[in-house]
Design a protein around this motif. Structure first.
Motif, PDB file in Angstrom:
ATOM      1  N   LEU A   1       0.973  -1.226  -0.003  1.00 61.11           N
ATOM      2  CA  LEU A   1      -0.082   0.096   0.057  1.00 61.11           C
ATOM      3  C   LEU A   1       0.893   1.230   0.170  1.00 61.11           C
ATOM      4  O   LEU A   1       1.966   1.285   0.631  1.00 61.11           O
ATOM      5  CB  LEU A   1      -1.055  -0.029   1.221  1.00 61.11           C
ATOM      6  N   SER A   2       0.366   2.282  -0.518  1.00 62.65           N
ATOM      7  CA  SER A   2       1.114   3.520  -0.672  1.00 62.65           C
ATOM      8  C   SER A   2       0.494   4.436   0.608  1.00 62.65           C
ATOM      9  O   SER A   2      -0.531   4.565   0.893  1.00 62.65           O
ATOM     10  CB  SER A   2       1.216   4.211  -1.993  1.00 62.65           C
ATOM     11  N   GLY A   3       1.319   5.514   0.617  1.00 54.83           N
ATOM     12  CA  GLY A   3       0.811   6.607   1.404  1.00 54.83           C
ATOM     13  C   GLY A   3       0.215   6.549   2.506  1.00 54.83           C
ATOM     14  O   GLY A   3       0.421   5.713   3.419  1.00 54.83           O
ATOM     15  N   ALA A   4      -0.828   7.304   2.822  1.00 56.69           N
ATOM     16  CA  ALA A   4      -1.733   7.304   3.951  1.00 56.69           C
ATOM     17  C   ALA A   4      -2.645   6.047   4.051  1.00 56.69           C
ATOM     18  O   ALA A   4      -2.780   5.535   5.169  1.00 56.69           O
ATOM     19  CB  ALA A   4      -2.850   8.332   3.784  1.00 56.69           C
ATOM     20  N   TYR A   5      -2.600   5.290   2.978  1.00 59.15           N
ATOM     21  CA  TYR A   5      -3.306   3.881   2.999  1.00 59.15           C
ATOM     22  C   TYR A   5      -2.548   3.082   4.024  1.00 59.15           C
ATOM     23  O   TYR A   5      -3.050   2.263   4.921  1.00 59.15           O
ATOM     24  CB  TYR A   5      -3.582   3.224   1.906  1.00 59.15           C
ATOM     25  N   PHE A   6      -1.233   2.882   3.737  1.00 61.94           N
ATOM     26  CA  PHE A   6      -0.324   2.349   4.528  1.00 61.94           C
ATOM     27  C   PHE A   6      -0.267   2.795   6.228  1.00 61.94           C
ATOM     28  O   PHE A   6      -0.264   1.900   7.016  1.00 61.94           O
ATOM     29  CB  PHE A   6       1.091   2.411   3.935  1.00 61.94           C
ATOM     30  N   ALA A   7      -0.234   3.905   6.312  1.00 63.38           N
ATOM     31  CA  ALA A   7      -0.412   4.429   7.571  1.00 63.38           C
ATOM     32  C   ALA A   7      -1.578   3.860   8.222  1.00 63.38           C
ATOM     33  O   ALA A   7      -1.495   3.485   9.407  1.00 63.38           O
ATOM     34  CB  ALA A   7      -0.202   6.126   7.777  1.00 63.38           C
ATOM     35  N   ILE A   8      -2.765   4.109   7.699  1.00 64.85           N
ATOM     36  CA  ILE A   8      -4.037   3.864   8.202  1.00 64.85           C
ATOM     37  C   ILE A   8      -4.216   2.128   8.535  1.00 64.85           C
ATOM     38  O   ILE A   8      -4.828   1.757   9.607  1.00 64.85           O
ATOM     39  CB  ILE A   8      -5.257   4.349   7.588  1.00 64.85           C
ATOM     40  N   ALA A   9      -3.613   1.399   7.305  1.00 69.49           N
ATOM     41  CA  ALA A   9      -3.880   0.022   7.647  1.00 69.49           C
ATOM     42  C   ALA A   9      -2.892  -0.369   8.481  1.00 69.49           C
ATOM     43  O   ALA A   9      -3.514  -1.236   9.392  1.00 69.49           O
ATOM     44  CB  ALA A   9      -3.404  -0.666   6.258  1.00 69.49           C
ATOM     45  N   SER A  10      -1.824   0.222   8.901  1.00 71.99           N
ATOM     46  CA  SER A  10      -0.888  -0.280   9.915  1.00 71.99           C
ATOM     47  C   SER A  10      -1.772  -0.078  11.270  1.00 71.99           C
ATOM     48  O   SER A  10      -1.578  -0.659  12.244  1.00 71.99           O
ATOM     49  CB  SER A  10       0.387   0.207   9.860  1.00 71.99           C
ATOM     50  N   LEU A  11      -2.243   1.227  11.470  1.00 73.96           N
ATOM     51  CA  LEU A  11      -3.013   1.577  12.530  1.00 73.96           C
ATOM     52  C   LEU A  11      -4.163   0.570  12.833  1.00 73.96           C
ATOM     53  O   LEU A  11      -4.239   0.148  13.961  1.00 73.96           O
ATOM     54  CB  LEU A  11      -3.601   2.901  12.455  1.00 73.96           C
ATOM     55  N   ALA A  12      -4.802   0.151  11.917  1.00 72.52           N
ATOM     56  CA  ALA A  12      -6.035  -0.853  11.986  1.00 72.52           C
ATOM     57  C   ALA A  12      -5.358  -1.918  12.461  1.00 72.52           C
ATOM     58  O   ALA A  12      -5.973  -2.948  13.214  1.00 72.52           O
ATOM     59  CB  ALA A  12      -6.611  -1.000  10.836  1.00 72.52           C
ATOM     60  N   ALA A  13      -4.044  -2.594  12.047  1.00 73.67           N
ATOM     61  CA  ALA A  13      -3.541  -3.647  12.530  1.00 73.67           C
ATOM     62  C   ALA A  13      -3.173  -3.812  13.734  1.00 73.67           C
ATOM     63  O   ALA A  13      -3.609  -4.633  14.664  1.00 73.67           O
ATOM     64  CB  ALA A  13      -2.307  -3.917  11.648  1.00 73.67           C
ATOM     65  N   ALA A  14      -2.649  -2.608  14.129  1.00 72.92           N
ATOM     66  CA  ALA A  14      -2.218  -2.569  15.892  1.00 72.92           C
ATOM     67  C   ALA A  14      -3.546  -2.551  16.557  1.00 72.92           C
ATOM     68  O   ALA A  14      -3.531  -3.311  17.749  1.00 72.92           O
ATOM     69  CB  ALA A  14      -1.638  -1.070  16.004  1.00 72.92           C
ATOM     70  N   GLN A  15      -4.441  -1.835  16.166  1.00 70.38           N
ATOM     71  CA  GLN A  15      -5.942  -1.938  16.914  1.00 70.38           C
ATOM     72  C   GLN A  15      -6.609  -3.448  16.928  1.00 70.38           C
ATOM     73  O   GLN A  15      -7.071  -3.523  17.968  1.00 70.38           O
ATOM     74  CB  GLN A  15      -6.778  -0.976  16.226  1.00 70.38           C
ATOM     75  N   ALA A  16      -6.353  -4.075  15.564  1.00 68.17           N
ATOM     76  CA  ALA A  16      -6.903  -5.414  15.831  1.00 68.17           C
ATOM     77  C   ALA A  16      -6.011  -6.216  16.730  1.00 68.17           C
ATOM     78  O   ALA A  16      -6.642  -7.081  17.537  1.00 68.17           O
ATOM     79  CB  ALA A  16      -6.605  -6.058  14.439  1.00 68.17           C
ATOM     80  N   LEU A  17      -4.537  -6.181  16.703  1.00 68.08           N
ATOM     81  CA  LEU A  17      -4.028  -6.917  17.503  1.00 68.08           C
ATOM     82  C   LEU A  17      -4.309  -6.718  19.074  1.00 68.08           C
ATOM     83  O   LEU A  17      -4.339  -7.368  20.101  1.00 68.08           O
ATOM     84  CB  LEU A  17      -2.518  -6.743  17.582  1.00 68.08           C
TER      85      LEU A  17
END
Lengths: 323, 291, 429
Positions: free
Chosen positions: A122-138
């Motif tokens: 993923l690029s740009g903000a998408y990566f930033a948000i997806a990684s945030l979602a991953a941390a939340q999921a964990l």
């Protein structure tokens, strides 16, 4: 831009570059680590120093991925939490020592990094948000009461059996030293130069024969490893904590802001960022707590608007090299 | 139970469309992630609360007022911060940090002004008791909020596809540099879009006291997480995509609540990640991947 | 060459950063150490969260404690046994902003830099937890107002006492007895338990389930589920619960959860024979404002001090405290309720501790506060500690709410029988 990466060449780094690396180590990296190690002898609030060291390690860890590849993981705290809980589970459920705990912390974060490596597509903000979602999921998984037997769910972890503040402080300093070495290496070795070339112009870098996917995955895993180790040491040092503590989003935000403030892709930038901003954060918190959040928010805004490339850019703009 | 979950999910999700709509518009036009979105929503909610408490103003009138005021605030706010931000090498990433700072400022001021206690508007204002829809029983407030949301989505779609300014806005969405080169005043177009985005956040906030239980100054964080899921699952820039995203979000959240309640928060996050990875261009959207 | 310049600069900066922190508002602490000389004040170190998710439970405690300090100082200070005289009090307090890492460093700051005489943790288990190991490491006694979670307490740590709320595992004791005894007799045997998945309400839910299962009563748990604490809508959940046909629905959540649940329950048109929620009684004004008095009609809840009218042996009674609170903090930005009482009770516990402690060392203070265990009654009820330092007194009886006709609610204590001033009224079958 004097500090722009040169195109990657075949073979090992040239000798001037290597000499520069040793110089950075001797005059910037080593003194910092030594200072961090002896700081408790100079100042009594060891926990504050420990937080400084933790943020130094996290900022450098984030620097590895953001500074050298341009990926900004907003969910960086996910690795930190994975490390903290890796440590806690080893000690709590398997009754092993802190050494094994740190090893599991490292392994947990690297495995998590591997699982999440598809996000690098993923690029740009998408990566930033997806990684945030991953941390939340964990966080959602770790804190679920269904996992009470493994993680103690939302009920919190107590590791008083291995509590060792001095030793865990020194381990944290060791992690900071490791992160420092890594950044010096990346700044002065062919691999790091290639990464930066790729960050600035992926197409040319690919054409020059640099394996883009492998390169950035390695940077990603190293970055994850540092956060995981820092999380393990954090769990060890504070010894009583809740999922909210280990997955507190402010670890991500602080690491990002400190790194940006000092200047990404440099060795001293993130260090200055942590020392000045976290120092200021604590000073505000102690003197004028009622305006704490307000001042901090305004400061962050001013930083982005007036110093988007960080403190280091004030010097590099004038042609001065910042280690 | 399944039917109840699905029907309520659709209606509930329609409100979350409104929650994500403004965030989506701003990101689509400016490539800016407005982390303060949830905080503007919170301000809209408090505005409705005070208008109701002090003047007994109905939420519908408050909604109109909030729309106008927030538009008037958002517009100049754009000129204050965004053009400067866009000078930076990595504006998209830095926007996350900048607006995080703004969100801290808003939360701090709101705490000073309103205190930390929960606030809400009595539910009877939008009608007490349930109504039936396709075999499910739903609170009246849901119906009202969903209706307002549908109107907002329609209005944004009309704006984008039926007005001259909207056409220009879409041109900026597709390629800012080309739009600039072809003589479009991208700053003006963006400023209006920014104002509308903030106004939509405020509008969603007016109905938050009915849809989100109660409000506190720190509610923005949870709102943002939901809004991200909604706009990513739908697609960026497209208001109809947001409607789709909202309803997918609503249905899956309520299905989880019905069958596996303690995991309910996990699903939106997983969905966000999976959609990004599986639909490289977003469900209806455009290129988001590199290499 | 340049590298060395920057290395040096960075070192200086690090040192400067540390200095800034060290110099910031350092208090002149008075350790009881310098024997013979009587300190001119006793310094109480306290943390609070003015913003973030814990602000709404932390601020009332902080304000309650400040009120006690002001009240005590008006009378010339607190009686300190170690010096056999009254000594004025001073609070040094820091804002951790609901951030645990900050709470930990600030605890250390209070201990190592401000050298406070009495150390008070922030409210709630999450924020209090990080102070526990720090206090223990420095051998400083920690006053824990409302951090009720079990991980905070262990046999090998004598440096903590929970003073203003009972340990979370025993909160639902009366509730369980009420369900298996009183409610079961009335034929309410099907119980649904819905809880928010955080340490506070999660612990209560599992304890309640344990009590009920161990009771061998006819009561059956027909629904037992957690929802994330951030849940803001319960409409679908309520329908799911209704499908299991419970007589009694127990909703265990934070204030925001209770508000959302009771609002949605009212909107759904569904009726259960009995409903229980924690904060209906603890923060009744916030609940009335958000849910309306009619939405609280018949709801069962813990009866906190506000309604109990204990005859205190220490401090004001509820009405006096209420009057002083309204005078001191007009405008209602910080809620009056269970947590404001907790702050005041924290102060009373500190007062008893100082009045009984033979010296101001950690173990002296421990002796002091344990001396009050079983002897003191505050507006929150009898004060009692177990050997871990957990609060086992201040248990809250079960009450039932009814609208008083003036858009407020009154509470009738219905269980246990010795405290009851009315009988529980259940809805029709």
């Amino acid at each position: 831009m004097p500090d722009r990466a040169e195109p990657p060449r075949a073979g090992i780094a040239s000798s001037p570059m290597r000499a520069r690396g040793w110089r950075d180590l001797a005059f910037a990296g080593a003194p910092l680590v030594v200072l961090a190690a002896i700081a408790p002898a100079l100042y009594g609030n060891q926990l504050l120093l420990f937080n400084f060291v933790t943020f130094l390690a996290l900022a450098q860890g984030l620097n590895v991925i953001y500074g050298f590849t341009g990926y900004l993981p907003f969910g960086y705290v996910g690795f930190f939490g994975a490390g903290a809980y890796g440590f806690a589970i080893t000690v709590m459920d398997f009754h092993l020592g802190p050494g094994a705990g740190m090893a599991v912390a490292a392994a947990a974060s690297v495995v998590l990094g591997m699982i999440l490596s598809p996000l690098l597509r993923l690029s740009g903000a998408y990566f930033a948000i997806a990684s945030l979602a991953a941390a939340q999921a964990l966080y959602d998984i770790v804190s679920n009461p269904a996992l009470d037997d493994v993680t103690k769910g939302p009920y919190g972890v107590s590791l008083s059996s291995v509590f060792a503040p001095d030793l865990s402080y020194n381990v944290a300093v060791g992690i900071f030293a490791f992160a420092t070495l890594l950044v010096i290496w990346l700044r002065n070795a062919r691999f790091g130069l290639a990464l930066r070339a790729m960050r600035d112009d992926p197409v040319s870098a690919a054409m020059a024969g640099f394996p883009i996917v492998r390169g950035r995955t390695i940077a990603w895993l190293l970055s994850a490893l540092i956060a995981g180790l820092a999380g393990g040491a954090y769990a060890w040092h504070i010894s009583v904590f809740y999922p909210e503590t280990a997955f507190d989003i402010s670890f991500s935000i602080f690491a990002v802001v400190f790194t940006l403030f000092g200047g990404a892709a440099t060795l001293l930038g993130p260090v200055c960022g942590v020392v000045l901003l976290y120092g200021l954060y604590n000073a505000i918190g102690i003197t004028v707590p009622q305006y704490f959040q307000l001042i901090y928010g305004l400061l962050i805004m001013a930083l982005v608007l007036f110093l988007p490339d960080g403190l280091a850019s004030l010097l590099t703009r004038r042609g001065i090299r910042v280690p | 139970m399944l039917q109840q979950a699905i029907v309520s999910g659709l209606v509930f999700g329609l409100y979350f469309t409104l929650v994500g709509l403004g965030l989506n518009l701003i990101f689509g036009v400016m490539r800016i992630v407005n982390i303060a979105h949830g905080d503007f929503l919170m301000l809209g909610g408090y505005a409705a609360y005070w208008l109701f408490t002090l003047f007994g103003m109905s939420p519908f009138l408050a909604a109109v007022l909030v729309l106008v005021v927030f538009l008037a605030v958002g517009w100049p706010l754009y000129y204050l911060i965004v053009p400067r931000l866009q000078l930076a090498r990595d504006a998209e990433m830095l926007s996350l940090i900048l607006f995080f700072g703004l969100s801290q400022v808003i939360e701090a001021l709101a705490t000073i002004a309103f205190g930390t206690t929960e606030h809400s508007i009595p539910g009877r204002v939008l009608g007490i008791g349930p109504f039936g829809l396709l075999g499910a029983m739903l609170p009246k407030a849901w119906g009202v909020s969903a209706l307002v949301s549908a109107i907002a989505v329609g209005a944004v779609a009309l704006y984008l596809y039926r007005t001259r300014l909207g056409t220009l806005t879409r041109a900026v969405m597709v390629n800012r540099d080309e739009a600039l080169a072809s003589g479009i005043d991208t700053n003006r177009v963006s400023a209006i879009a920014f104002g509308i985005g903030i106004a939509l956040a405020g509008l969603a906030g007016v109905f938050a006291p009915f849809m989100l239980g109660s409000m506190t100054p720190s509610m923005g964080v949870d709102v943002n997480l939901a809004a991200f899921a909604v706009i990513v699952v739908g697609s960026l820039g497209n208001p109809l995509g947001t409607a789709l995203g909202g309803m997918i979000y609503g249905v899956s959240l309520l299905l989880m609540q019905t069958y596996l309640s303690s995991w309910a928060n996990l699903l939106p996050n997983l969905m966000l990640i999976l959609v990004l990875l599986v639909w490289p261009t977003g469900i209806l959207g455009r290129e988001v991947r590199r290499a | 060459m340049k590298a060395s310049v920057f290395g040096g600069l960075a070192a200086l900066a690090l040192a400067a950063g540390i200095m800034t922190v060290a110099d910031g508002a350092r208090a002149q602490g008075n350790m009881g150490g310098d024997m013979g000389s009587v300190p001119k004040e006793i310094v109480i170190g306290d943390l609070y969260a003015s913003t973030g998710p814990f602000a709404s439970i932390s601020m009332p405690v902080y304000d309650g404690l400040k009120l006690w300090v002001a009240e005590t100082n008006e009378e010339g200070g607190a009686y300190v046994k170690a010096y056999d005289r009254k000594i004025p009090l001073r609070i040094v307090s820091y804002d951790d902003q609901s951030n645990t890492a900050t709470a930990a460093t600030l605890t250390n700051q209070l201990i190592t830099q401000d050298k406070v005489d009495v150390l008070v943790a922030d409210s709630g288990s999450v924020l209090a937890s990080v102070s526990v190991p720090v206090a223990r490491e420095h051998k400083v006694f920690l006053i824990d107002p409302t951090g009720t979670g079990s991980p905070l307490f262990s046999k090998d740590n004598p440096y903590i006492a929970l003073v203003a709320d009972p340990a979370s595992v025993i909160w639902p004791k009366y509730l369980a007895d009420f369900l298996t005894d009183e409610a079961a007799k009335e034929g309410l045997t099907r119980v649904a338990i819905l809880y928010s998945t955080n340490d506070f309400t999660g612990t209560q839910a599992s304890a309640l389930k344990g009590f009920i299962e161990a009771s061998h009563s006819p009561v059956k748990i027909v629904f037992y589920r957690g929802v994330p604490t951030s849940t803001s809508d319960y409409t679908v959940m309520i329908n799911t619960i209704a499908a299991t046909h419970p007589d009694m629905v127990i909703e265990l959540g934070y204030v925001g959860n209770d508000i959302a649940f009771l609002r949605n329950l009212q909107d759904s048109g569904l009726k259960f024979r009995g409903v229980f929620s924690i904060y209906s009684g603890s923060e009744p004004e916030v609940l009335v404002k958000n849910v309306g008095a009619s939405g609280l009609a018949g709801v069962f809840t813990y009866s906190p001090s506000n309604f109990m009218h204990y005859k205190p042996t220490a401090g004001m009674d509820v009405d006096q405290f209420r009057a002083l609170w309204d005078k001191t903090y007009p405008g209602g930005k910080v809620a009056f309720g269970l947590n404001s009482d907790a702050g005041y009770v924290t102060g009373l516990a500190i007062g008893q501790m100082l009045a009984n402690a033979p010296d101001l060392t950690a173990l002296g203070l421990r002796k002091g506060i344990f001396a009050a265990s079983g002897k003191m009654t505050t507006l929150a009820g009898p004060f009692s500690l177990n050997e871990l330092g957990e609060q086992t007194g201040e248990l809250m009886p079960i009450g039932q709410l009814a609208p008083d006709g003036q858009n407020a609610v009154k509470l009738t204590v219905v269980y246990p029988p010795e405290d009851a001033d009315g009988k529980a009224v259940f809805g029709p079958k």
